[in-house]
Write a protein that holds these residues in place. Structure first.
Motif, short mmCIF file in Angstrom:
data_model
loop_
_atom_site.label_atom_id
_atom_site.label_comp_id
_atom_site.label_asym_id
_atom_site.label_seq_id
_atom_site.Cartn_x
_atom_site.Cartn_y
_atom_site.Cartn_z
N TYR A 35 55.13 39.99 48.49
CA TYR A 35 53.83 39.25 47.68
C TYR A 35 52.91 40.71 47.32
O TYR A 35 52.62 40.59 46.45
CB TYR A 35 53.08 38.80 49.33
CG TYR A 35 53.32 37.82 50.29
CD1 TYR A 35 54.20 37.50 49.50
CD2 TYR A 35 53.02 37.75 51.88
CE1 TYR A 35 55.02 35.69 50.00
CE2 TYR A 35 53.09 36.32 52.04
CZ TYR A 35 54.11 35.22 51.26
OH TYR A 35 54.22 34.58 51.75
N PHE A 73 53.07 30.08 48.14
CA PHE A 73 52.26 30.07 47.20
C PHE A 73 51.33 29.59 46.50
O PHE A 73 51.13 29.39 45.59
CB PHE A 73 53.60 30.39 45.88
CG PHE A 73 54.40 31.21 46.57
CD1 PHE A 73 54.47 33.00 46.28
CD2 PHE A 73 55.42 30.53 47.28
CE1 PHE A 73 55.29 33.14 46.35
CE2 PHE A 73 56.50 31.65 47.69
CZ PHE A 73 56.68 32.97 47.14
N LEU A 78 47.93 33.24 46.97
CA LEU A 78 47.69 33.63 45.68
C LEU A 78 47.16 35.18 45.74
O LEU A 78 47.26 36.56 45.16
CB LEU A 78 48.34 33.80 44.38
CG LEU A 78 49.51 32.95 44.18
CD1 LEU A 78 49.40 31.69 43.10
CD2 LEU A 78 50.53 33.35 44.05
#
Length: 361
Positions: A35, A73, A78
């Motif tokens: 991430y 995602f 995001l």
């Protein structure tokens, strides 16, 4: 053979649990580093090509199309990855020592190291808590100091996400160690530091819904009925001993509002509740209670007992003068609780009305 077999199964069970825990920690570290890299890549691409926020929305759609069975995602996640990298990119943090975590002001004891290439190192404290904990912290903290405070406390206290969110909502960083006290003058250094960190101001009893004219005994009873939430607000280390705890002093019996034992400080903690404003005589009464506890309950191996006076309001200068020459360790804090909404209070019968109704039965 039966015992040998049982012992063997117990040994295997512990080995399996240990392996599972190590695997979950390793998975969490890899996920957070992924991430971090994605967040870093988003920032770098936006800077290089002057792309706006819509590129993140497009990323989410394309990743979902390319990896239909992979989760995590979404557009929201995001953006969280981008924030994760941006928030910490100039401060790569390594795991602090236990002494640093226990320090009274842990915000001043952060080890920072520069990592070439902006990579997230495996030993970073950022890798020691789950992703959803990070999302909660980033949603509430505006500075690195705040974020580190909650990360380190999460590690040290093993907070679940629900507990972390409660601590964030109650603004723990602004309350912890802020109560007026005389611990530095009345306790040895290690214990005074821990006692100082343990004390809050104000204490928030928002898990209670009480009327404005609630009495001290009502508040005690409600706190002990909600002892799990009460212990959470008090902090780690408190063990409940009793409410209206009896002390036989000579021919008289005295009763303590609430008595606790603090496992880390190895001492008794007396809590006295005052529904009104703090008065100097409250400290004199607490001084008496602490003398009695130290003589009647405390052993030679235990530290001096500590008193906490919880009051609805206080004048800081009044408290300062009161504690100035007090020889027993005590702190004075305010407390707050949820009051019944006005509309409900207006529709609730008074005590007199209830008594009149009951007399007719």
């Amino acid at each position: 053979m039966e015992k040998a077999y049982t012992d063997w199964i117990e040994y295997l069970k512990q080995k399996i649990k240990s392996a599972q825990l190590k695997a979950s920690i390793a998975v969490n570290e890899e996920l957070l580093r992924l991430y971090w890299d994605i967040g870093k890549s988003i920032v770098e691409k936006q800077e290089a090509f002057a792309w706006g926020s819509k590129i993140v929305e497009q990323m989410a759609k394309d990743l979902k199309r390319e990896l239909p069975d992979t989760h995590g995602f979404s557009r929201t996640n995001l953006f969280a990855m981008r924030k994760f990298y941006s928030f910490y990119k100039h401060q790569d943090m390594v795991q602090p020592t236990n002494e640093q975590i226990k320090n009274t002001d842990i915000r001043e004891n952060i080890q920072l190291v520069h990592q070439a290439g902006g990579q997230l190192p495996a030993d970073s404290i950022l890798c020691k808590i789950p992703w959803r904990h990070h999302v909660a912290i980033m949603s509430k903290c505006s500075t690195l100091t705040e974020a580190i405070f909650y990360i380190q406390h999460t590690i040290h206290n093993n907070w679940s996400r629900n507990v972390l969110e409660i601590q964030l909502e109650s603004n723990l960083i602004e309350r912890q160690g802020k109560a007026q006290n005389n611990f530095e003058l009345t306790l040895p250094k290690p214990q005074s530091n821990l006692a100082q960190e343990t004390l809050k101001d104000p204490y928030k009893f928002d898990f209670l819904t009480l009327e404005t004219n609630v009495q001290e005994l009502d508040l005690e009873r409600n706190l002990t009925e909600n002892i799990t939430q009460f212990l959470l607000e008090l902090g780690k280390g408190f063990a409940f001993v009793g409410r209206q705890y009896p002390l036989q002093v000579g021919n008289k019996e005295r009763r303590l509002d609430l008595l606790f034992y603090h496992i880390k400080m190895h001492c008794y903690v007396v809590i006295d509740i005052k529904m009104g404003e703090f008065e100097p005589e409250h400290a004199g009464k607490m001084n008496y209670y602490l003398s009695a506890i130290d003589n009647l309950l405390k052993t030679e191996k235990e530290n001096p007992s500590i008193g906490i006076i919880l009051c609805k309001s206080k004048d800081s200068l009044d408290v300062e003068y009161t504690l100035q020459d007090m020889n027993k360790p005590m702190g004075i804090s305010e407390f707050t609780f949820s009051e019944l909404p006005k509309t409900i209070r207006q529709n609730m019968p008074t005590v007199e009305e209830l008594e009149n109704e009951l007399s007719r039965l």
